[in-house]
Design a protein around this motif. Sequence first.
Motif, short mmCIF file in Angstrom:
data_model
loop_
_atom_site.label_atom_id
_atom_site.label_comp_id
_atom_site.label_asym_id
_atom_site.label_seq_id
_atom_site.Cartn_x
_atom_site.Cartn_y
_atom_site.Cartn_z
N ILE A 115 -115.59 -44.67 -25.52
CA ILE A 115 -115.55 -44.32 -24.11
C ILE A 115 -114.99 -42.90 -24.00
CG2 ILE A 115 -114.68 -44.96 -21.83
CD1 ILE A 115 -114.25 -47.80 -23.02
N HIS A 117 -114.24 -39.06 -21.99
CA HIS A 117 -113.41 -38.69 -20.83
C HIS A 117 -114.19 -38.75 -19.52
CE1 HIS A 117 -115.49 -35.11 -22.22
NE2 HIS A 117 -115.26 -34.51 -21.06
N ASP A 119 -115.98 -41.48 -19.01
CA ASP A 119 -116.13 -42.93 -18.94
C ASP A 119 -117.54 -43.39 -19.32
OD1 ASP A 119 -114.63 -45.28 -18.54
OD2 ASP A 119 -115.68 -45.67 -16.67
N PHE A 164 -107.79 -52.06 -19.44
CA PHE A 164 -108.20 -50.83 -18.77
C PHE A 164 -107.71 -50.84 -17.32
CE2 PHE A 164 -111.33 -51.22 -22.19
CZ PHE A 164 -111.26 -49.96 -22.74
N TYR A 166 -108.10 -48.42 -13.74
CA TYR A 166 -108.75 -47.30 -13.06
C TYR A 166 -107.94 -46.96 -11.82
CZ TYR A 166 -112.76 -47.75 -16.11
OH TYR A 166 -113.57 -47.77 -17.22
N SER A 173 -115.54 -49.83 -12.64
CA SER A 173 -114.33 -50.16 -13.39
C SER A 173 -114.72 -51.10 -14.53
CB SER A 173 -113.28 -50.82 -12.48
OG SER A 173 -113.78 -52.03 -11.95
N LYS A 180 -106.62 -46.81 -27.43
CA LYS A 180 -106.65 -45.37 -27.20
C LYS A 180 -105.91 -44.68 -28.33
CE LYS A 180 -105.61 -41.82 -23.74
NZ LYS A 180 -105.06 -41.57 -22.38
N ILE A 208 -111.17 -43.32 -26.93
CA ILE A 208 -110.94 -44.69 -26.50
C ILE A 208 -112.06 -45.56 -27.06
CG2 ILE A 208 -110.65 -46.26 -24.55
CD1 ILE A 208 -109.71 -43.87 -22.90
N CYS A 272 -107.77 -44.79 -16.97
CA CYS A 272 -109.00 -43.99 -16.96
C CYS A 272 -109.06 -43.22 -15.65
CB CYS A 272 -110.23 -44.89 -17.11
SG CYS A 272 -110.26 -45.85 -18.64
N ASP A 273 -109.04 -41.91 -15.74
CA ASP A 273 -109.07 -41.05 -14.55
C ASP A 273 -110.52 -40.72 -14.21
OD1 ASP A 273 -106.32 -41.02 -14.28
OD2 ASP A 273 -106.10 -39.33 -15.66
N THR A 274 -111.21 -41.69 -13.64
CA THR A 274 -112.58 -41.49 -13.17
C THR A 274 -112.55 -41.52 -11.65
OG1 THR A 274 -113.44 -42.58 -15.14
CG2 THR A 274 -114.95 -42.33 -13.30
#
Length: 299
Positions: A115, A117, A119, A164, A166, A173, A180, A208, A272-274
């Motif tokens: 995965i 950056h 996502d 995970f 989000y 998500s 990680k 990840i 996860c910074d999406t």
Amino acid sequence: ITVTLSTKDPGSRMAEQPQDREDGEQPPPGLEATPQAEQEPPVLPQSPGSRDQQTQTERGGSPEAETEARAQADLACHTYLASDTNLIDAAINAVKARLGERDSVIRNAWVLTEIDHWDWEKERLVLLTNSNLIVVKYNFVRSVVQELKFIPLKHVLSLTYGDFKYTSSIVYSRIGKGIKICWGREDLVGFSARWNPFSTTTQIPYTIFASHVLVRKGKLDDPRLLVDDAVYDIEQAVQDAKRAAVSSGQQTAPPSAEATEEFRIQEAEIVCDTYFGFTALLHNRSNLGFFKRTGLASW
């Protein structure tokens, strides 16, 4: 003399006589009314096949329907080329032929979901040696090694295993656990590198992994596709590589980190910074990052 003739049969008179007697008075012997027993229809023996069919019907499905469902599940499983163990073995041998003496010993290998950056999920062959964690983009259709990414084990700063999470995504998500691996400082990642989907490992110092999509969807149970099976082996390999580096006087911390920073192993949420997730939703739900068979074509 008046003679009264009754049209009732003797049986009915005997049945009515107890009604004219007082309570507690016993009828004469031989005059008790015997009730007629209801005759049940005969039970015919059933064959084993008919009993199985009846059991399947009581469950809510016919044997033909369950057979068809199993066939569809097997077809969906074999659509992914990674379901073929022979192809996985061939991929490992193809990668070993391109490695040097430093990575000649393969401690373990998996086919996992990487995965990035952005996502995006990508099918990757992961090889663990005494010195590196090698992430391989292997084309299972053409049996070709397309990309090799080396992560020095002695430079790994942290391993995080957990669910995970989000924080900003409003569309997509992921449910499940992952690992990680970080070999640099995330706070030093610039804006352009974070928003560039083609950033390399020198710009994004972490990766990840999650279990293969076949495991997450419950279609296949293979330890080589399970991320939980890789956590302990990677942890042990990192510790062994760091001890070997210290004993030989090598630097264990990566250039971007402080020399005194120690290796950390923690069980925590993987954030996860999406922010929107539209591209991840389209890419991941379509399984575009996996090599599959689709009729006469494969990708």
